[in-house]
Design a protein around this motif. Structure first.
Motif, PDB file in Angstrom:
ATOM      1  N   UNK A   1      34.960  15.219 -19.441  1.00  0.00           N
ATOM      2  CA  UNK A   1      34.266  14.110 -18.792  1.00  0.00           C
ATOM      3  C   UNK A   1      35.211  13.553 -17.735  1.00  0.00           C
ATOM      4  N   UNK A   2      34.827  13.604 -16.473  1.00  0.00           N
ATOM      5  CA  UNK A   2      35.701  13.134 -15.399  1.00  0.00           C
ATOM      6  C   UNK A   2      35.422  11.658 -15.125  1.00  0.00           C
TER       7      UNK A   2
ATOM      8  N   UNK B   1      31.558  13.046  -7.356  1.00  0.00           N
ATOM      9  CA  UNK B   1      30.555  14.114  -7.281  1.00  0.00           C
ATOM     10  C   UNK B   1      29.127  13.572  -7.400  1.00  0.00           C
ATOM     11  N   UNK B   2      28.181  14.277  -6.820  1.00  0.00           N
ATOM     12  CA  UNK B   2      26.784  13.807  -6.803  1.00  0.00           C
ATOM     13  C   UNK B   2      26.014  14.145  -8.070  1.00  0.00           C
ATOM     14  N   UNK B   3      26.662  13.971  -9.222  1.00  0.00           N
ATOM     15  CA  UNK B   3      25.989  14.150 -10.504  1.00  0.00           C
ATOM     16  C   UNK B   3      26.654  13.213 -11.516  1.00  0.00           C
TER      17      UNK B   3
ATOM     18  N   UNK C   1      32.469  22.526 -15.501  1.00  0.00           N
ATOM     19  CA  UNK C   1      32.968  22.455 -14.127  1.00  0.00           C
ATOM     20  C   UNK C   1      34.132  21.471 -14.012  1.00  0.00           C
ATOM     21  N   UNK C   2      34.037  20.334 -14.721  1.00  0.00           N
ATOM     22  CA  UNK C   2      35.105  19.344 -14.667  1.00  0.00           C
ATOM     23  C   UNK C   2      36.333  19.818 -15.450  1.00  0.00           C
ATOM     24  N   UNK C   3      36.093  20.619 -16.505  1.00  0.00           N
ATOM     25  CA  UNK C   3      37.216  21.225 -17.231  1.00  0.00           C
ATOM     26  C   UNK C   3      37.950  22.223 -16.335  1.00  0.00           C
ATOM     27  N   UNK C   4      37.197  23.037 -15.610  1.00  0.00           N
ATOM     28  CA  UNK C   4      37.809  24.013 -14.693  1.00  0.00           C
ATOM     29  C   UNK C   4      38.600  23.288 -13.607  1.00  0.00           C
TER      30      UNK C   4
ATOM     31  N   UNK D   1      33.083   9.932   0.251  1.00  0.00           N
ATOM     32  CA  UNK D   1      32.259   9.442   1.353  1.00  0.00           C
ATOM     33  C   UNK D   1      31.395  10.561   1.932  1.00  0.00           C
ATOM     34  N   UNK D   2      31.993  11.729   2.111  1.00  0.00           N
ATOM     35  CA  UNK D   2      31.254  12.863   2.672  1.00  0.00           C
ATOM     36  C   UNK D   2      30.109  13.262   1.746  1.00  0.00           C
ATOM     37  N   UNK D   3      30.410  13.382   0.448  1.00  0.00           N
ATOM     38  CA  UNK D   3      29.379  13.790  -0.510  1.00  0.00           C
ATOM     39  C   UNK D   3      28.276  12.741  -0.638  1.00  0.00           C
TER      40      UNK D   3
END
Length: 454
Positions: A387-388, A401-403, A411-414, A441-443
């Motif tokens: 969990x990030x 991130x947009x989720x 993905x967050x573990x990787x 900001x970009x995302x």
């Protein structure tokens, strides 16, 4: 090596370690005491914040304008210690020689600071060097106080013992050995009654250990308990709610406001105090005990009352990271009194703020760069999930991130295991990583455009 001499030698005014503190080497032979060094910027500490600012400032100011005081031979990427304790990384992957990570165009004084005199803009080192600076950056990090818990150092010295700790390179390999050795009984994990670096790390190893026990088919014989001195499982409710679901699903017992006060290694007993009712003492038998030690700023810094607050942290403005009394003093990272979570990600986000404000102060200009308290904690919850957590001073999510980041994701573990170490060694220490604010900001713009076009 020069022999330490008596504290009867004349000393200048300032804050210093004396022989009663057990550091007699503060005062060395008179020839060394006469050694002088002057610099435009002095950085005390060669950790993540110190290295990043040394790179930024030396690149801007030029060769030999920046001096770094750091005694260590090796620089550790400490966020990797959690993975080492879980058997996912090796200790030798976590460090580089200090000479390789410090910029080549700085002066490196390979010694520890033993006296601060901010009134006279000087710092004295253990090898007797007197350093005169125009500007001082304190980046000392935190020291680990294992000795503050009676019996703990003894327990950690027992070969193939049942007590371990991820927080020191001296002990981190013991953790994976403990995971392998325990077959049944109580596996207990602790969080101390003090500020700590990476506050999520004490519970990351809980989740990794529980997953390891399941993988080896011995989970039903082991009780997993997390005893934390905090009143919450995690300081940010957005992520705490998710973590409570994790511990409930995996039958991990959590005791809040419970602080480790003693270890009795001959009996395999850990003694805890209920911080809500201090008269209540609990003795718990363990088959494995993972201890997060109490921490503090280095003693020599904490003793310099001119520089620190009542808790021993460098007394800075939380927005500019400039000292409240000495305008030519700044702090970065764990030793700062700024009320953010103490992580490497925090130091990365602080680095452009400190850099710009130090340059402004050198030029006599207004300090305009502001730190918002950003911190990140990749809460590893097993061998393929994380969990990030990202948040600010107000303990509100500040996600990149947009989720939804309050969910366990591979993905967050990787990102934590494979990408962040490279980012650290190749980009952050070179002064080129300022945290994910720009990426965020970009995302967010892309996410907004996607919604508009939908």
């Amino acid at each position: 090596m020069m022999q330490a001499i008596s504290t009867k030698l004349p000393i200048v005014s300032g804050c210093y370690m004396n022989s009663s503190s057990g550091i007699a080497r503060t005062f060395v032979a008179s020839q060394a005491l006469r050694e002088k060094h002057e610099c435009q910027v002095l950085i005390v500490g060669g950790g993540s914040g110190g290295c990043a600012l040394a790179a930024k400032l030396s690149s801007k100011l030029g060769k030999h304008k920046v001096t770094v005081v750091e005694p260590a031979e090796q620089h550790y990427y400490q966020p990797m210690f959690t993975l080492i304790g879980g058997g996912m990384k090796r200790l030798e992957q976590s460090y580089r020689p200090m000479a390789e990570v410090l910029p080549k165009n700085i002066n490196w004084i390979k010694s520890e600071a033993v006296e601060f005199d901010p009134k006279n803009n000087t710092v004295k080192t253990a090898n007797g060097t007197n350093i005169k600076y125009d500007m001082l950056l304190l980046a000392t990090g935190l020291q680990l106080n294992y000795e503050k818990i009676p019996g703990l150092v003894e327990a950690l010295s027992i070969p193939n013992g049942k007590v371990c700790s991820n927080y020191s390179p001296k002990y981190v390999d013991r953790t994976y050995a403990c995971l392998q050795n325990i077959q049944e009984g109580n596996a207990i994990f602790t969080f101390p009654a003090s500020p700590v670096k990476c506050p999520g790390a004490p519970q990351k190893i809980v989740y990794i250990a529980e997953h390891y026990f399941r993988k080896l088919g011995k989970r039903n014989k082991i009780t997993v308990t997390y005893n934390t001195s905090l009143p919450v499982i995690f300081g940010v409710k957005h992520y705490a709610d998710a973590l409570w679901k994790v511990v409930e699903k995996r039958d991990i017992k959590v005791n809040l406001l419970r602080n480790l006060i003693e270890v009795r290694p001959n009996e395999d007993v850990a003694v805890f105090q209920n911080l809500d009712k201090p008269e209540e003492i609990f003795e718990e038998k363990f088959a494995m005990l993972h201890v997060t030690p109490p921490m503090s700023t280095p003693t020599v810094l904490a003793q310099c009352k001119e520089l620190v607050n009542a808790a021993g942290f460098v007394d800075v403005d939380k927005s500019t990271l400039q000292h409240l009394r000495y305008k030519n003093v700044f702090a970065i990272g764990d030793c700062s009194a700024s009320p953010n979570s103490k992580t490497a990600a925090s130091a990365a986000a602080q680095s452009p703020v400190v850099y710009r404000n130090m340059l402004a102060q050198l030029k006599g200009k207004e300090l305009k760069s502001i730190y918002d308290g950003y911190a990140s904690c990749p809460l590893v919850t097993g061998y393929h999930s994380c969990i990030l957590a990202e948040f600010d001073y107000d303990l509100k999510p500040l996600e990149t991130f947009p989720f939804a980041q309050n969910k366990e994701r591979y993905s967050m573990f990787f990102l934590k295991k494979a990408l962040m170490p490279t980012l650290y060694w190749k980009v952050m220490l070179n002064g080129h990583w300022n945290g994910p604010a720009l990426m965020r900001k970009v995302l967010s713009v892309l996410k907004f455009e996607k919604k508009v076009n939908a």
